[in-house]
Design a protein around this motif. Structure first.
Motif, PDB file in Angstrom:
ATOM      1  N   LEU A 538       0.820  -1.206   0.000  1.00 46.24           N
ATOM      2  CA  LEU A 538       0.000   0.000   0.000  1.00 46.24           C
ATOM      3  C   LEU A 538       0.857   1.260   0.000  1.00 46.24           C
ATOM      4  O   LEU A 538       0.478   2.273  -0.603  1.00 46.24           O
ATOM      5  N   GLU A 539       1.994   1.226   0.667  1.00 43.76           N
ATOM      6  CA  GLU A 539       2.902   2.387   0.633  1.00 43.76           C
ATOM      7  C   GLU A 539       3.374   2.649  -0.796  1.00 43.76           C
ATOM      8  O   GLU A 539       3.406   3.803  -1.256  1.00 43.76           O
ATOM      9  N   LYS A 540       3.733   1.590  -1.504  1.00 42.08           N
ATOM     10  CA  LYS A 540       4.168   1.752  -2.891  1.00 42.08           C
ATOM     11  C   LYS A 540       3.025   2.261  -3.758  1.00 42.08           C
ATOM     12  O   LYS A 540       3.213   3.141  -4.609  1.00 42.08           O
ATOM     13  N   HIS A 541       1.835   1.723  -3.543  1.00 44.71           N
ATOM     14  CA  HIS A 541       0.670   2.159  -4.324  1.00 44.71           C
ATOM     15  C   HIS A 541       0.407   3.649  -4.115  1.00 44.71           C
ATOM     16  O   HIS A 541       0.147   4.386  -5.072  1.00 44.71           O
ATOM     17  N   LEU A 542       0.493   4.111  -2.883  1.00 42.32           N
ATOM     18  CA  LEU A 542       0.190   5.505  -2.582  1.00 42.32           C
ATOM     19  C   LEU A 542       1.278   6.455  -3.068  1.00 42.32           C
ATOM     20  O   LEU A 542       1.018   7.647  -3.271  1.00 42.32           O
ATOM     21  N   GLN A 543       2.476   5.958  -3.266  1.00 40.13           N
ATOM     22  CA  GLN A 543       3.501   6.787  -3.894  1.00 40.13           C
ATOM     23  C   GLN A 543       3.112   7.125  -5.326  1.00 40.13           C
ATOM     24  O   GLN A 543       3.399   8.228  -5.807  1.00 40.13           O
ATOM     25  N   GLU A 544       2.464   6.188  -6.001  1.00 40.82           N
ATOM     26  CA  GLU A 544       2.060   6.401  -7.381  1.00 40.82           C
ATOM     27  C   GLU A 544       0.692   7.070  -7.480  1.00 40.82           C
ATOM     28  O   GLU A 544       0.428   7.824  -8.420  1.00 40.82           O
ATOM     29  N   ARG A 545      -0.189   6.800  -6.509  1.00 42.77           N
ATOM     30  CA  ARG A 545      -1.540   7.364  -6.536  1.00 42.77           C
ATOM     31  C   ARG A 545      -1.905   7.897  -5.150  1.00 42.77           C
ATOM     32  O   ARG A 545      -2.670   7.283  -4.407  1.00 42.77           O
ATOM     33  N   PRO A 546      -1.350   9.049  -4.793  1.00 43.25           N
ATOM     34  CA  PRO A 546      -1.488   9.549  -3.416  1.00 43.25           C
ATOM     35  C   PRO A 546      -2.901   9.952  -3.033  1.00 43.25           C
ATOM     36  O   PRO A 546      -3.184  10.110  -1.844  1.00 43.25           O
ATOM     37  N   GLN A 547      -3.815  10.112  -3.972  1.00 42.73           N
ATOM     38  CA  GLN A 547      -5.156  10.579  -3.645  1.00 42.73           C
ATOM     39  C   GLN A 547      -6.156   9.445  -3.425  1.00 42.73           C
ATOM     40  O   GLN A 547      -7.341   9.710  -3.228  1.00 42.73           O
ATOM     41  N   GLU A 548      -5.714   8.215  -3.444  1.00 45.70           N
ATOM     42  CA  GLU A 548      -6.628   7.089  -3.277  1.00 45.70           C
ATOM     43  C   GLU A 548      -6.859   6.821  -1.789  1.00 45.70           C
ATOM     44  O   GLU A 548      -6.086   6.125  -1.131  1.00 45.70           O
ATOM     45  N   THR A 549      -7.947   7.384  -1.281  1.00 43.01           N
ATOM     46  CA  THR A 549      -8.239   7.351   0.151  1.00 43.01           C
ATOM     47  C   THR A 549      -8.489   5.933   0.645  1.00 43.01           C
ATOM     48  O   THR A 549      -8.090   5.575   1.759  1.00 43.01           O
TER      49      THR A 549
END
Length: 731
Positions: A538-549
């Motif tokens: 999830l940390e890696k995912h949010l680096q690419e898509r930071p607005q996905e709550t």
């Protein structure tokens, strides 16, 4: 009337655009525009004038400039790139404005209004797409005229196949650092005895060089079974009004090939990331982990149709098969069948049955219906309310032309579902009736899309097991769709099947290797209690898509178990919720967004959020009030009429509950599903009741309180994930 005079002349054409312009605009639109205009006004335009250039037109983030001399064009481009690097040096790298520049020397046609077009312009525009950020690429014709006239080296970048240009185009990089690539003599076979260890070392070096050349190392491994990606077909006629045809044919061929047993097909989502970009088949294959690349073009002029297709073996770089298919538009389906059968034969595979139709179920054999359907789907893909209204009009035409066109009915239901009732000026009741009616027609001739849309409705209604069955049907019909696997992973996690959820998430990543780090895989890990693994994904995912709550909520819960500081992520969630006029992040919000079926899974999420410091409610716990238990909620609500007032904004509410838990309401609250709507309590567990609205797919969760010492339910406080309402029972 005399014919208009066409003026042709040789010119050096410079094409430029801003790298990552959409991301810059999304980050800070006003500041980006102001900076870009300042760069143009204060630096770029004076420099172009100094080198006798003429700005033909500015196109948002791009520009087209004409020079009489290719030497002046390249010198100007070099100074622009070097100057831009210095002007933005103090800014963080993601905020810097950088250009790509392509330059061609060729024949151009001049219009009376000063515009130019022709092959010379097209090549410059295509070369610009090949340039690196901050770099300059020139064509072979420009290179030939630059010899001995430029003090910077030019590095051969190969013969490039670019969009809508049939011939190969020589390309050269301008080395802005002034350093030419070191030339090495070609290797020759040595007639010497070499020790075995050295042979192994040389083999490893050669293998490493080969993978470096392919640009690999991040793609998935190529499977043993045949595997292919269908790259977006070119609209070879160049008519923008026909662009929908190439896109639709690409998608249909992807779906049809995916139905060939034993053939792995990469999803349309991954393939379309290469649209309008120069694509080296070997590099594409390495990035996607496939053996074969199918590319081609479509051209339609009136009733005449031509399909060009070629299958490239990435392992050898050679054509495995190439063919041209000519016919009438009325023969479009037969032509598509011929393309698919030819590919299957080239791969030495066989169809499941000679009698089996190649198109997936729910399709049409009516060319006119197919045409308007493709136009409708292109409009839907723009994802705006205005284009959605146009899309609906085209899709309705499609089902009028072919009343058995299941895929078009499914698309109608999906467009309505995606955009909601407000986009079409419908009441919730009218909207819900339209979705249900179109879906019922779609299920008479079900397509993968029909099963996905119905699965969406079932998930919103908390009928998760039934949704899983429909998602499996969709996968059976189209195993190339990564989105279906993502939905399957989410649904599997909600019913506690963590291992199955993980496998579905991995299948989604295989179907689309270019997607962001898979948040569904993180959700599957969390459901399995693998909190460290969940956090990593999830940390890696949010680096690419930071607005996905949604992904950030699961990460916060994982941090709770790992005893990590979740406060920065909680603040990010609250900031995103404020954009939707939702105040406060709570455990209830996590429950609304992740409706687990098993109590132990819901408790895992609730406890993780609690340990991370997330409160149960977005509001203070009410003083002087007692919380109702599961057994008390039903008699307090069922069969009653409640009239209430929103504590925070004064909005009024009237709720009418049926004995079975169904309810209707009227409200002027901004948090309501609509001014009036119907819903149903779908879950009562641990003092929390959750409800859903079939028309919109919205969901909510909350608790009920009554005054201490009260022996009845005449006065109630409803405290939910978004609002607090004082209710009085009036009937």
């Amino acid at each position: 009337m005399a014919a208009a005079r066409v003026e042709r002349r040789m010119a050096a054409i410079l094409a430029a655009d801003v790298v990552g312009y959409s991301a810059l605009m999304e980050r800070d639109e006003d500041r980006t525009l102001a900076r870009l205009k300042a760069h143009r006004r204060d630096f770029i335009e004076p420099l172009i004038g100094e080198y006798q250039g003429r700005i033909v037109k500015l196109m948002g983030d791009g520009a087209l400039v004409e020079f009489a001399s290719v030497v002046d064009a390249v010198r100007c481009a070099v100074l622009i790139q070097k100057g831009m690097a210095e002007r933005d040096l103090e800014l963080p790298a993601p905020e810097r404005i950088r250009f790509r520049i392509g330059i061609n020397l060729g024949d151009v046609i001049h219009e009376d209004d000063g515009d130019i077009y022709g092959d010379g312009v097209n090549v410059a525009a295509r070369l610009e797409q090949l340039a690196e950020p901050g770099g300059v690429i020139v064509s072979g014709t420009a290179y030939d005229h630059l010899q001995g006239k430029l003090d910077l080296p030019l590095e051969f970048a190969g013969e490039q196949r670019v969009k809508n240009i049939e011939r190969l185009v020589r390309a050269y990089r301008v080395r802005l650092d002034g350093k030419a690539a070191r030339w090495r003599p070609p290797l020759r076979r040595l007639r010497l005895a070499v020790p075995a260890g050295a042979v192994l070392l040389l083999a490893l070096i050669a293998a490493g060089a080969w993978w470096w050349y392919l640009g690999r190392p991040t793609g998935p491994p190529v499977p043993d079974e045949p595997s292919v990606v269908v790259l977006p077909f070119d609209n070879f006629g160049g008519d923008p009004e026909q662009g929908y045809l190439a896109d639709g044919m690409t998608e249909d061929m992807t779906t049809d090939l995916a139905r060939v047993p034993g053939l792995l097909v990469i999803s349309r989502s991954a393939a379309f990331q290469y649209k309008d970009k120069p694509a080296d088949p070997a590099k594409v294959a390495a990035e996607l982990g496939v053996r074969y690349v199918l590319e081609g073009s479509v051209r339609r002029v009136g009733e005449e149709l031509r399909i060009n297709a070629q299958l490239i073996d990435a392992a050898t770089g050679m054509h495995k098969w190439a063919e041209r298919f000519d016919g009438k538009w009325s023969e479009v389906f037969a032509l598509q069948d011929n393309v698919i059968r030819s590919i299957v034969l080239a791969l030495e595979m066989r169809l499941a049955s000679r009698e089996q139709p190649l198109q997936a179920t729910g399709g049409t054999r009516n060319p006119a219906a197919y045409d308007v359907y493709l136009k409708g789907m292109e409009l839907y893909g723009r994802l705006t309310p205005e284009s959605a209204v146009e899309a609906i009009s085209h899709l309705k035409q499609a089902v009028t032309l072919d009343p058995d066109y299941g895929e078009a009915y499914a698309a109608l239901a999906e467009v309505y579902r995606y955009h909601g009732p407000d986009s079409f000026n419908l009441s919730s009741a009218e909207f819900n009736a339209a979705v249900v009616a179109y879906l019922q027609e779609a299920m008479k001739h079900p397509s993968p899309r029909a099963y996905r849309v119905r699965a969406d409705l079932l998930l919103q209604a908390q009928q998760t097991e039934a949704a899983i069955e429909d998602l499996q049907r969709a996968i059976n019909l189209d195993p190339s769709n990564g989105d279906t696997f993502e939905w399957m992973s989410y649904a599997m996690a909600l019913v506690g099947r963590a291992q199955d959820a993980q496998q579905a998430a991995e299948a989604a990543s295989r179907a689309n290797p270019l997607a962001a780090a898979n948040d569904d895989l993180g959700f599957a890990y969390f459901t399995a209690g693998r909190f460290a693994d969940a956090a990593t994904v999830l940390e890696k995912h949010l680096q690419e898509r930071p607005q996905e709550t949604w992904a950030r909520i699961i990460l916060v819960a994982a941090y709770g178990y790992l005893e990590r500081d979740a406060k920065p992520h909680i603040q990010e969630i609250e900031a995103e919720l404020l954009k939707e006029n939702i105040v406060g992040f709570s455990q209830l919000m996590g429950r609304v967004w992740n409706p687990y079926k098993r109590p132990e899974d819901a408790a895992r999420l609730r406890d993780g959020l609690r340990m991370a410091g997330v409160p149960e409610f977005p509001f203070p716990y009410p003083e002087g009030m007692v919380r109702l238990t599961d057994d008390e909620i039903r008699p307090a609500l069922f069969g009653r009429v409640l009239k209430g007032r929103d504590i925070d904004n004064g909005a009024s509410w009237i709720l009418t509950f049926e004995p079975d838990g169904a309810f209707t309401f009227a409200s002027d609250s901004k948090f309501a599903s609509g001014p009036s709507d119907a819903g149903r309590l779908v879950e009562i567990q641990d003092g929390v009741m959750c409800w859903g609205y079939p028309a919109t797919g919205n969901r909510g969760c909350g608790a009920l309180f009554r005054p201490k010492g009260a022996t009845d339910y005449k006065k109630l406080l409803w405290m939910a994930h978004v609002d607090r309402i004082d209710f009085q029972v009036v009937q």
